[in-house]
Write an enzyme that holds these catalytic residues in place. Structure first.
Site, PDB file in Angstrom:
ATOM      1  N   HIS A 313       0.848  -1.184   0.000  1.00 48.14           N
ATOM      2  CA  HIS A 313       0.000   0.000   0.000  1.00 48.14           C
ATOM      3  C   HIS A 313       0.883   1.234   0.000  1.00 48.14           C
ATOM      4  CE1 HIS A 313      -3.143   2.793   1.179  1.00 48.14           C
ATOM      5  NE2 HIS A 313      -3.983   1.871   0.744  1.00 48.14           N
ATOM      6  N   ASP A 371      -7.972  -5.636   0.450  1.00 40.14           N
ATOM      7  CA  ASP A 371      -8.452  -6.441  -0.667  1.00 40.14           C
ATOM      8  C   ASP A 371      -8.059  -7.902  -0.582  1.00 40.14           C
ATOM      9  OD1 ASP A 371      -9.752  -4.408  -1.902  1.00 40.14           O
ATOM     10  OD2 ASP A 371      -7.945  -3.680  -2.871  1.00 40.14           O
TER      11      ASP A 371
HETATM   12  N1  ACO Z   1       4.025  -7.573  -4.758  1.00 42.42           N
HETATM   13  C1  ACO Z   1       5.360  -7.570  -4.947  1.00 42.42           C
HETATM   14  N2  ACO Z   1       6.153  -6.498  -4.806  1.00 42.42           N
HETATM   15  C2  ACO Z   1       5.568  -5.365  -4.452  1.00 42.42           C
HETATM   16  C3  ACO Z   1       4.177  -5.270  -4.224  1.00 42.42           C
HETATM   17  C4  ACO Z   1       3.402  -6.438  -4.372  1.00 42.42           C
HETATM   18  N3  ACO Z   1       2.081  -6.420  -4.186  1.00 42.42           N
HETATM   19  N4  ACO Z   1       3.864  -4.009  -3.886  1.00 42.42           N
HETATM   20  C5  ACO Z   1       5.010  -3.320  -3.890  1.00 42.42           C
HETATM   21  N5  ACO Z   1       6.047  -4.149  -4.242  1.00 42.42           N
HETATM   22  C6  ACO Z   1       7.477  -3.785  -4.294  1.00 42.42           C
HETATM   23  C7  ACO Z   1       7.793  -2.979  -5.536  1.00 42.42           C
HETATM   24  O1  ACO Z   1       8.199  -3.813  -6.594  1.00 42.42           O
HETATM   25  C8  ACO Z   1       8.926  -2.115  -5.023  1.00 42.42           C
HETATM   26  O2  ACO Z   1      10.098  -2.907  -4.967  1.00 42.42           O
HETATM   27  P1  ACO Z   1      11.558  -2.240  -5.289  1.00 42.42           P
HETATM   28  O3  ACO Z   1      11.752  -1.219  -4.221  1.00 42.42           O
HETATM   29  O4  ACO Z   1      12.472  -3.395  -5.233  1.00 42.42           O
HETATM   30  O5  ACO Z   1      11.421  -1.650  -6.659  1.00 42.42           O
HETATM   31  C9  ACO Z   1       8.537  -1.818  -3.587  1.00 42.42           C
HETATM   32  O6  ACO Z   1       7.724  -2.925  -3.178  1.00 42.42           O
HETATM   33  C10 ACO Z   1       7.767  -0.514  -3.408  1.00 42.42           C
HETATM   34  O7  ACO Z   1       6.625  -0.578  -4.246  1.00 42.42           O
HETATM   35  P2  ACO Z   1       5.989   0.618  -5.052  1.00 42.42           P
HETATM   36  O8  ACO Z   1       5.296   0.069  -6.249  1.00 42.42           O
HETATM   37  O9  ACO Z   1       7.021   1.694  -5.238  1.00 42.42           O
HETATM   38  O10 ACO Z   1       4.943   1.136  -3.985  1.00 42.42           O
HETATM   39  P3  ACO Z   1       3.736   2.085  -4.316  1.00 42.42           P
HETATM   40  O11 ACO Z   1       3.443   2.778  -3.040  1.00 42.42           O
HETATM   41  O12 ACO Z   1       3.968   2.906  -5.519  1.00 42.42           O
HETATM   42  O13 ACO Z   1       2.570   1.027  -4.691  1.00 42.42           O
HETATM   43  C11 ACO Z   1       0.677  -0.358  -4.636  1.00 42.42           C
HETATM   44  C12 ACO Z   1       1.529   0.683  -3.888  1.00 42.42           C
HETATM   45  C13 ACO Z   1       0.272   0.172  -6.009  1.00 42.42           C
HETATM   46  C14 ACO Z   1      -0.598  -0.613  -3.834  1.00 42.42           C
HETATM   47  C15 ACO Z   1       1.497  -1.674  -4.773  1.00 42.42           C
HETATM   48  O14 ACO Z   1       1.885  -2.134  -3.506  1.00 42.42           O
HETATM   49  C16 ACO Z   1       0.742  -2.750  -5.535  1.00 42.42           C
HETATM   50  O15 ACO Z   1       0.715  -2.730  -6.763  1.00 42.42           O
HETATM   51  N6  ACO Z   1       0.113  -3.726  -4.804  1.00 42.42           N
HETATM   52  C17 ACO Z   1      -0.663  -4.760  -5.436  1.00 42.42           C
HETATM   53  C18 ACO Z   1      -2.010  -4.214  -5.861  1.00 42.42           C
HETATM   54  C19 ACO Z   1      -2.911  -3.979  -4.685  1.00 42.42           C
HETATM   55  O16 ACO Z   1      -3.120  -4.816  -3.835  1.00 42.42           O
HETATM   56  N7  ACO Z   1      -3.531  -2.770  -4.672  1.00 42.42           N
HETATM   57  C20 ACO Z   1      -4.506  -2.413  -3.646  1.00 42.42           C
HETATM   58  C21 ACO Z   1      -4.159  -1.139  -2.979  1.00 42.42           C
HETATM   59  S1  ACO Z   1      -5.232  -0.883  -1.656  1.00 42.42           S
HETATM   60  C22 ACO Z   1      -6.659  -0.292  -2.335  1.00 42.42           C
HETATM   61  O17 ACO Z   1      -6.730   0.326  -3.364  1.00 42.42           O
HETATM   62  C23 ACO Z   1      -7.853  -0.554  -1.539  1.00 42.42           C
END
Ligand code: ACO
Length: 436
Positions: A313, A371
Site C-alpha cells: 500500500h 483487498d
Molecule cells: N508484490 C510484490 N512487490 C511489491 C508489491 C506487491 N504487491 N507491492 C510493492 N512491491 C514492491 C515494488 O516492486 C517495489 O520494490 P523495489 O523497491 O524493489 O522496486 C517496492 O515494493 C515498493 O513498491 P511501489 O510500487 O514503489 O509502492 P507504491 O506505493 O507505488 O505502490 C501499490 C503501492 C500500487 C498498492 C502496490 O503495492 C501494488 O501494486 N500492490 C498490489 C495491488 C494492490 O493490492 N492494490 C490495492 C491497494 S489498496 C486499495 O486500493 C484498496
C-alpha cells in the site's frame, strides 16, 4: 490552517536568493510546507509525480497513520466504527462530521431509503450495454448518466443541492450495482424494498427473484455492511483525488463521481480485490499451497511483472487495519456458510504467512491490504468476482461525495491544475510534407 513559528528555508547551491516558506500544522500527521508562492518567488515549480510528498488539500474527514496502521474517520478508529456502528451511521459521520443520535439516525436512514429507486429510464440506458460488459464499465456509464436525470440538484454552489446529490448517490448506488449484475445474468431487476437495511436491501436486489421469497441472512448482511464501512473513505487516494480534481472545474457532481468510479477500476487501486481473488484461483489451479514457493519466487523476480495482489500500500507500511477486520469477517462468513475448510481461504492464510516472513516483503514493509480478504468474503456471499470493484465503488461513494462537498464548501478552493517539467522538443518549424 495553523501556521508554525518555524519556517522552511529553501537555499540554492549557486548562491541564488534563499526563500522562506511557511509551515502549517495539522491536528495529526506531518506538517506541510506551503509552496503556493514558490513559483512567484523563484520561477520554479516543485516536481512530485505520484504525489509522493505533496498534500493536495486540507481535509478534516479521514486520517491515516500508515506506519502505525491506523485509520480514523472524523477521529474515530475504524475498529470502533466497524464494531459499534452500521454503514449509514458511518455515512452520516463522513458527510456531516458527527455520528448521529437515534433521532438523526432514523431521519437519515429514512432519507436514504426513500431515494433508493432510480428513474425507470435507467433500464433502457442499461440495455445499450453488451450482456458481457464489465460491471465497472457499466457503472462508469450509469453513474455518469445520473447527471442527466437530476437537474434539481446540480448547483454545486448550493449546499442543499450538494446534500441532495450526496443522498441520491449513496441511496442509488446499490440499486445500480444490483441492476448491472441482474443485467449481466439476464434476470429481472428487483426493486428496492424499504423495510430492509441498506446492506439487506442490496442483498435482496442482488439475489432475490420475483419467483420466490428471499430471506436476508443477518450474518451476510452484517458482513456486507462491514465491507461498506471499511471501504467508505480513505483520504486522498487516487479515485478521491480524481473526484476532487474533476469536481474542481465545477462539473456536475454525478459526473465527478463517475470519474472516481473510472479511476477505482484499475488493478493498482479498487480492481485489486478482483485481481487478488483471480491470483488465488490461479495458484489453486496450478497446485495450491504447494505452489506458493514458486509463485513467491516469480513475485520477487523484477522481470516477471508479477505482484502479490492484495499486498502493499502506498500509505500503510504496516498491517492495513481494514485487512485485520476483514479477516475476522471472513472467518465469520465462512463459518456461517459451513465453508471453514474453504481451500481458497486456506491458501490465502498460507500465502500471507509465508509473505509476512519473507525478507523481500518484510524489508519493503509489504503487508496484506483490505483487498486480500474482501474478495474471499464477497465470493462466499455469492458475489461474482467481476462485481467486486463495483461493490467497492458503492461503498466509496460516500467518501467521494463527502470529500467533493468539503472541497466545494471551502471558499478558497481553486480549479486543480498541476504543472510539469517539459522534456519535449524546443520550438521548431513545420516542414512541407515532402521534406519531412
Ligand atoms: N508484490 C510484490 N512487490 C511489491 C508489491 C506487491 N504487491 N507491492 C510493492 N512491491 C514492491 C515494488 O516492486 C517495489 O520494490 P523495489 O523497491 O524493489 O522496486 C517496492 O515494493 C515498493 O513498491 P511501489 O510500487 O514503489 O509502492 P507504491 O506505493 O507505488 O505502490 C501499490 C503501492 C500500487 C498498492 C502496490 O503495492 C501494488 O501494486 N500492490 C498490489 C495491488 C494492490 O493490492 N492494490 C490495492 C491497494 S489498496 C486499495 O486500493 C484498496
Amino acid at each position: 490552517m495553523k501556521a508554525s513559528d518555524t519556517k522552511a528555508t529553501l537555499s540554492f547551491s549557486n548562491g541564488g536568493q534563499a526563500v522562506d516558506l511557511p509551515i502549517y500544522k495539522g491536528t495529526l500527521g506531518p506538517d506541510v510546507i506551503d509552496i503556493r508562492k514558490l513559483y512567484a518567488q523563484t520561477g520554479m515549480f516543485t516536481y512530485d509525480p505520484g504525489f509522493m510528498s505533496t498534500a493536495s488539500c486540507e481535509s478534516a474527514i479521514t486520517y491515516i497513520d500508515g506506519d502505525k496502521g491506523e485509520l480514523l474517520y472524523r477521529g474515530y478508529p475504524i475498529e470502533q466504527l466497524a464494531t459499534n456502528c452500521d454503514f449509514l451511521e458511518t455515512c452520516h459521520l463522513l458527510l456531516y462530521g458527527e455520528l448521529p443520535n437515534s433521532d438523526e439516525k432514523a431521519k437519515f436512514t429514512d432519507l436514504v431509503t426513500h431515494h433508493t429507486m432510480v428513474n425507470e429510464q435507467m433500464q433502457f440506458f442499461l440495455r445499450g450495454f453488451r450482456r458481457d460488459a464489465h460491471p465497472m464499465a457499466i457503472m462508469t456509464g450509469l453513474v455518469g448518466a445520473l447527471s442527466a436525470f437530476y437537474h434539481d440538484s446540480t448547483d454545486i454552489n448550493n449546499p442543499k443541492h450538494r446534500e441532495i446529490a450526496a443522498v441520491r448517490l449513496i441511496a442509488k448506488m446499490p440499486t445500480l450495482v444490483a441492476m448491472a449484475y441482474k443485467y449481466t445474468v439476464g434476470q429481472p431487476y428487483m426493486y428496492p424494498k424499504n423495510d430492509l437495511s441498506y446492506a439487506g436491501n442490496f442483498l435482496h436486489m442482488m439475489f432475490a427473484t420475483p419467483c420466490e421469497e428471499y430471506k436476508v441472512s443477518p450474518v451476510l448482511e452484517r458482513a456486507l455492511d462491514r465491507i461498506f464501512i471499511l471501504h467508505a473513505d480513505h483520504e486522498q487516494n487516487a479515485s478521491t483525488s480524481t473526484v476532487r480534481l474533476c469536481g474542481s472545474s465545477g462539473t456536475n457532481p454525478f459526473a465527478a463521481i463517475a470519474a472516481g468510479v473510472a479511476c477505482l477500476w484499475g488493478p493498482a487501486h479498487g480492481g485489486a480485490n478482483e485481481a487478488a481473488l483471480n491470483m488465488l484461483y490461479d495458484i489453486q489451479k496450478a497446485g495450491g499451497v504447494e505452489k506458493i514457493g514458486e509463485f513467491i519466487k516469480q513475485v520477487k523476480d523484477k522481470n516477471s511483472n508479477v505482484k502479490l495482489m492484495g499486498f502493499g500500500h502506498r500509505v500503510y507500511k504496516n498491517y492495513d487495519p481494514r485487512a485485520k477486520l476483514m479477516q475476522e469477517t471472513c472467518r465469520e462468513v465462512l463459518g456461517e456458510l459451513g465453508l471453514e475448510n474453504d481451500p481458497l481461504f486456506k491458501l490465502a492464510m498460507a500465502l500471507e504467512k509465508i509473505a509476512l516472513e519473507d525478507e523481500y516483503f518484510v524489508s519493503r514493509k509489504l503487508y496484506p491490504n483490505v483487498d486480500f480478504y474482501s474478495g474471499i468474503v464477497q465470493r462466499a456471499i455469492g458475489i461474482p468476482v467481476p462485481l467486486f470493484t463495483a461493490i467497492f465503488a458503492l461503498a466509496r461513494t460516500v467518501g467521494w461525495i463527502a470529500q467533493l462537498n468539503e472541497m466545494i464548501g471551502d471558499p478558497d478552493y481553486k480549479i486543480g491544475r498541476p504543472r510539469q517539467l517539459f522534456e519535449g522538443s524546443p520550438k521548431r518549424d513545420v516542414k512541407p510534407i515532402g521534406a519531412r
